[in-house]
Design a protein around this motif. Structure first.
Motif, PDB file in Angstrom:
ATOM      1  N   SER A  35       0.737  -1.212  -0.076  1.00 26.10           N
ATOM      2  CA  SER A  35       0.055  -0.069   0.038  1.00 26.10           C
ATOM      3  C   SER A  35       0.887   1.305   0.117  1.00 26.10           C
ATOM      4  O   SER A  35       0.441   2.373  -0.687  1.00 26.10           O
ATOM      5  CB  SER A  35      -0.943   0.128   1.288  1.00 26.10           C
ATOM      6  OG  SER A  35      -0.258  -0.211   2.360  1.00 26.10           O
ATOM      7  N   ALA A  36       2.131   1.259   0.939  1.00 25.20           N
ATOM      8  CA  ALA A  36       3.004   2.483   0.734  1.00 25.20           C
ATOM      9  C   ALA A  36       3.421   2.636  -0.597  1.00 25.20           C
ATOM     10  O   ALA A  36       3.528   3.990  -0.955  1.00 25.20           O
ATOM     11  CB  ALA A  36       3.745   2.371   2.008  1.00 25.20           C
ATOM     12  N   ALA A  37       3.890   1.688  -1.072  1.00 17.57           N
ATOM     13  CA  ALA A  37       4.525   1.585  -2.555  1.00 17.57           C
ATOM     14  C   ALA A  37       3.584   2.231  -3.539  1.00 17.57           C
ATOM     15  O   ALA A  37       3.949   3.001  -4.568  1.00 17.57           O
ATOM     16  CB  ALA A  37       5.001   0.606  -2.989  1.00 17.57           C
ATOM     17  N   LEU A  38       2.391   1.872  -3.428  1.00 13.05           N
ATOM     18  CA  LEU A  38       1.395   2.249  -4.630  1.00 13.05           C
ATOM     19  C   LEU A  38       1.099   3.761  -3.828  1.00 13.05           C
ATOM     20  O   LEU A  38       0.616   4.581  -4.881  1.00 13.05           O
ATOM     21  CB  LEU A  38      -0.077   1.609  -4.142  1.00 13.05           C
ATOM     22  CG  LEU A  38      -1.204   1.778  -5.209  1.00 13.05           C
ATOM     23  CD1 LEU A  38      -0.685   1.631  -6.534  1.00 13.05           C
ATOM     24  CD2 LEU A  38      -2.444   0.859  -4.868  1.00 13.05           C
ATOM     25  N   ALA A  39       1.017   4.181  -2.777  1.00 13.60           N
ATOM     26  CA  ALA A  39       0.866   5.496  -2.163  1.00 13.60           C
ATOM     27  C   ALA A  39       1.894   6.399  -2.947  1.00 13.60           C
ATOM     28  O   ALA A  39       1.578   7.451  -3.391  1.00 13.60           O
ATOM     29  CB  ALA A  39       0.921   5.493  -1.018  1.00 13.60           C
ATOM     30  N   VAL A  40       3.203   5.939  -2.848  1.00 12.26           N
ATOM     31  CA  VAL A  40       4.220   6.592  -3.614  1.00 12.26           C
ATOM     32  C   VAL A  40       4.196   7.039  -4.962  1.00 12.26           C
ATOM     33  O   VAL A  40       4.276   8.054  -5.509  1.00 12.26           O
ATOM     34  CB  VAL A  40       5.715   5.961  -3.173  1.00 12.26           C
ATOM     35  CG1 VAL A  40       6.511   6.567  -4.147  1.00 12.26           C
ATOM     36  CG2 VAL A  40       5.781   5.899  -1.853  1.00 12.26           C
ATOM     37  N   ALA A  41       3.573   5.891  -5.811  1.00 14.72           N
ATOM     38  CA  ALA A  41       3.222   5.819  -7.155  1.00 14.72           C
ATOM     39  C   ALA A  41       2.342   6.952  -7.537  1.00 14.72           C
ATOM     40  O   ALA A  41       2.305   7.727  -8.429  1.00 14.72           O
ATOM     41  CB  ALA A  41       2.970   4.488  -7.693  1.00 14.72           C
ATOM     42  N   LEU A  42       1.198   6.918  -6.608  1.00 18.90           N
ATOM     43  CA  LEU A  42      -0.123   8.077  -6.872  1.00 18.90           C
ATOM     44  C   LEU A  42       0.382   9.353  -6.465  1.00 18.90           C
ATOM     45  O   LEU A  42       0.099  10.269  -7.199  1.00 18.90           O
ATOM     46  CB  LEU A  42      -1.168   7.400  -6.189  1.00 18.90           C
ATOM     47  CG  LEU A  42      -2.005   6.133  -6.225  1.00 18.90           C
ATOM     48  CD1 LEU A  42      -2.967   5.840  -5.428  1.00 18.90           C
ATOM     49  CD2 LEU A  42      -2.370   6.020  -7.552  1.00 18.90           C
ATOM     50  N   VAL A  43       1.134   9.398  -5.587  1.00 14.00           N
ATOM     51  CA  VAL A  43       1.591  10.637  -5.448  1.00 14.00           C
ATOM     52  C   VAL A  43       2.565  11.323  -6.656  1.00 14.00           C
ATOM     53  O   VAL A  43       2.522  12.321  -6.845  1.00 14.00           O
ATOM     54  CB  VAL A  43       2.637  10.895  -4.165  1.00 14.00           C
ATOM     55  CG1 VAL A  43       3.290  12.175  -3.884  1.00 14.00           C
ATOM     56  CG2 VAL A  43       1.372  10.532  -2.884  1.00 14.00           C
ATOM     57  N   THR A  44       3.141  10.512  -7.120  1.00 14.71           N
ATOM     58  CA  THR A  44       4.092  10.806  -8.254  1.00 14.71           C
ATOM     59  C   THR A  44       3.425  11.275  -9.317  1.00 14.71           C
ATOM     60  O   THR A  44       3.733  12.303  -9.995  1.00 14.71           O
ATOM     61  CB  THR A  44       4.977   9.711  -8.603  1.00 14.71           C
ATOM     62  OG1 THR A  44       5.603   9.040  -7.426  1.00 14.71           O
ATOM     63  CG2 THR A  44       6.209  10.064  -9.629  1.00 14.71           C
ATOM     64  N   LEU A  45       2.241  10.376  -9.720  1.00 12.29           N
ATOM     65  CA  LEU A  45       1.448  10.626 -10.781  1.00 12.29           C
ATOM     66  C   LEU A  45       0.420  12.290 -10.337  1.00 12.29           C
ATOM     67  O   LEU A  45       0.398  13.015 -11.400  1.00 12.29           O
ATOM     68  CB  LEU A  45       0.106   9.553 -10.727  1.00 12.29           C
ATOM     69  CG  LEU A  45       0.909   8.336 -11.283  1.00 12.29           C
ATOM     70  CD1 LEU A  45      -0.253   7.160 -11.223  1.00 12.29           C
ATOM     71  CD2 LEU A  45       1.488   8.602 -12.617  1.00 12.29           C
ATOM     72  N   LEU A  46       0.246  12.662  -9.092  1.00 18.39           N
ATOM     73  CA  LEU A  46      -0.449  13.667  -8.851  1.00 18.39           C
ATOM     74  C   LEU A  46       0.725  14.774  -8.896  1.00 18.39           C
ATOM     75  O   LEU A  46       0.269  15.928  -9.577  1.00 18.39           O
ATOM     76  CB  LEU A  46      -0.714  13.590  -7.308  1.00 18.39           C
ATOM     77  CG  LEU A  46      -1.313  14.860  -6.799  1.00 18.39           C
ATOM     78  CD1 LEU A  46      -2.742  15.090  -7.619  1.00 18.39           C
ATOM     79  CD2 LEU A  46      -1.746  14.770  -5.146  1.00 18.39           C
ATOM     80  N   VAL A  47       1.700  14.684  -8.580  1.00 20.91           N
ATOM     81  CA  VAL A  47       3.140  15.705  -8.689  1.00 20.91           C
ATOM     82  C   VAL A  47       2.989  15.975 -10.301  1.00 20.91           C
ATOM     83  O   VAL A  47       3.083  17.003 -10.892  1.00 20.91           O
ATOM     84  CB  VAL A  47       4.130  15.363  -8.184  1.00 20.91           C
ATOM     85  CG1 VAL A  47       5.268  16.448  -8.664  1.00 20.91           C
ATOM     86  CG2 VAL A  47       4.064  15.311  -6.590  1.00 20.91           C
ATOM     87  N   ARG A  48       3.143  14.861 -10.957  1.00 21.63           N
ATOM     88  CA  ARG A  48       3.437  15.112 -12.723  1.00 21.63           C
ATOM     89  C   ARG A  48       2.160  15.624 -13.401  1.00 21.63           C
ATOM     90  O   ARG A  48       2.243  16.435 -14.190  1.00 21.63           O
ATOM     91  CB  ARG A  48       3.801  13.757 -13.076  1.00 21.63           C
ATOM     92  CG  ARG A  48       5.288  13.189 -12.614  1.00 21.63           C
ATOM     93  CD  ARG A  48       5.922  14.373 -12.591  1.00 21.63           C
ATOM     94  NE  ARG A  48       6.311  15.087 -14.242  1.00 21.63           N
ATOM     95  CZ  ARG A  48       7.296  14.834 -14.879  1.00 21.63           C
ATOM     96  NH1 ARG A  48       8.305  14.204 -14.643  1.00 21.63           N
ATOM     97  NH2 ARG A  48       7.347  15.627 -15.935  1.00 21.63           N
ATOM     98  N   THR A  49       1.062  15.224 -12.692  1.00 26.51           N
ATOM     99  CA  THR A  49      -0.542  15.898 -13.334  1.00 26.51           C
ATOM    100  C   THR A  49      -0.203  17.424 -13.135  1.00 26.51           C
ATOM    101  O   THR A  49      -0.449  18.017 -13.985  1.00 26.51           O
ATOM    102  CB  THR A  49      -1.522  15.430 -12.708  1.00 26.51           C
ATOM    103  OG1 THR A  49      -1.427  13.875 -13.122  1.00 26.51           O
ATOM    104  CG2 THR A  49      -2.712  15.957 -13.355  1.00 26.51           C
TER     105      THR A  49
END
Length: 245
Positions: A35-49
């Motif tokens: 879950s934490a790894a997926l959270a990091v990926a989602l935060v990355t996508l949010l930043v890039r968006t």
């Protein structure tokens, strides 16, 4: 000196910790231990968006630099022996073209800040005086808070080795595709035409993979997602803002 002992930075780090910890808890029913790894990926996508408009500006700046390249080479020949005059003429050229030589730098600054925060979040045993529960998370058995060099120094296990191998392989593959698709336009004359310079420029694409081995796995995951996003975004924007022939 611990810069995160400075109250504003302590609040920033604690806010980032709480947000990531909350998101990891929200994703736990779906991703379980990852879950934490997926959270990091989602935060990355949010930043890039969030940075898409800046990415467009970066593509326009790249197009502008390619358009001005012949004029820049002419200035460099004309004022090769007068660096101060060359600098003034260069700034005047950008001013006349209503352009900025620093255009497109914001994504690098934002990403450096995000990587720095992730690096800190997954290394400190305590955040703002409370235990750092993010350090208990892993990805398929590989601790998110352990850099590859640290893991290798203490004897790396199979699960950690496989996860890191996949992460580094993905970064290298994306870097190689980027190098092939976005080959730099090197002039026939000038410092960039020197022997070995093109090879050095190509090698810069792989620096992310080198940097990744020094940061915690969580920060390396951020790098995987962001370089992949960057490749796709650049390809799409290059079609929208092609470089002059």
């Amino acid at each position: 000196m611990d810069i995160f002992a400075f109250p504003p930075l302590t609040l920033l780090l604690d806010g980032a910790y709480n947000a990531l910890h909350w998101l990891a808890g929200l994703l736990e029913p779906v991703a379980d231990g990852a879950s934490a790894a997926l959270a990091v990926a989602l935060v990355t996508l949010l930043v890039r968006t969030f940075l898409i408009p800046v990415g467009v500006s970066q593509a326009k700046a790249e197009q502008m630099r390619a358009r001005l390249a012949p004029k820049m080479r002419e200035l460099q020949k004309r004022h090769a022996k007068d660096p101060e005059r060359l600098q003034r003429e260069t700034m005047a050229l950008y001013r006349d073209e209503q352009a900025s030589p620093l255009a497109g730098c914001l994504p690098l600054l934002v990403q450096a800040a995000v990587v720095g925060i992730l690096y800190t979040l997954f290394l400190r045993p305590e955040i703002a005086g409370h235990p750092n529960e993010l350090l208990t998370h892993d990805l398929f058995g590989a601790p998110l808070g352990t850099p590859l060099l640290s893991a290798a120094g203490g004897g790396i296990d199979l699960a950690t080795g496989v996860v890191w191998a996949v992460v580094l392989l993905l970064i290298v593959i994306v870097a190689d595709i980027t190098r092939r698709v976005f080959r730099p336009q090197v002039p026939a004359e000038g410092p960039l035409a020197a022997p070995g310079m093109l090879g050095m420029m190509n090698a810069l694409h792989y620096l992310t993979a080198v940097f990744a081995v020094f940061v915690p796995l969580a920060a390396a995951l951020y790098l995987v997602v962001t370089v992949s996003w960057t490749l796709v975004q650049r390809a799409l924007l290059r079609r929208r803002y092609p470089l002059p022939s």
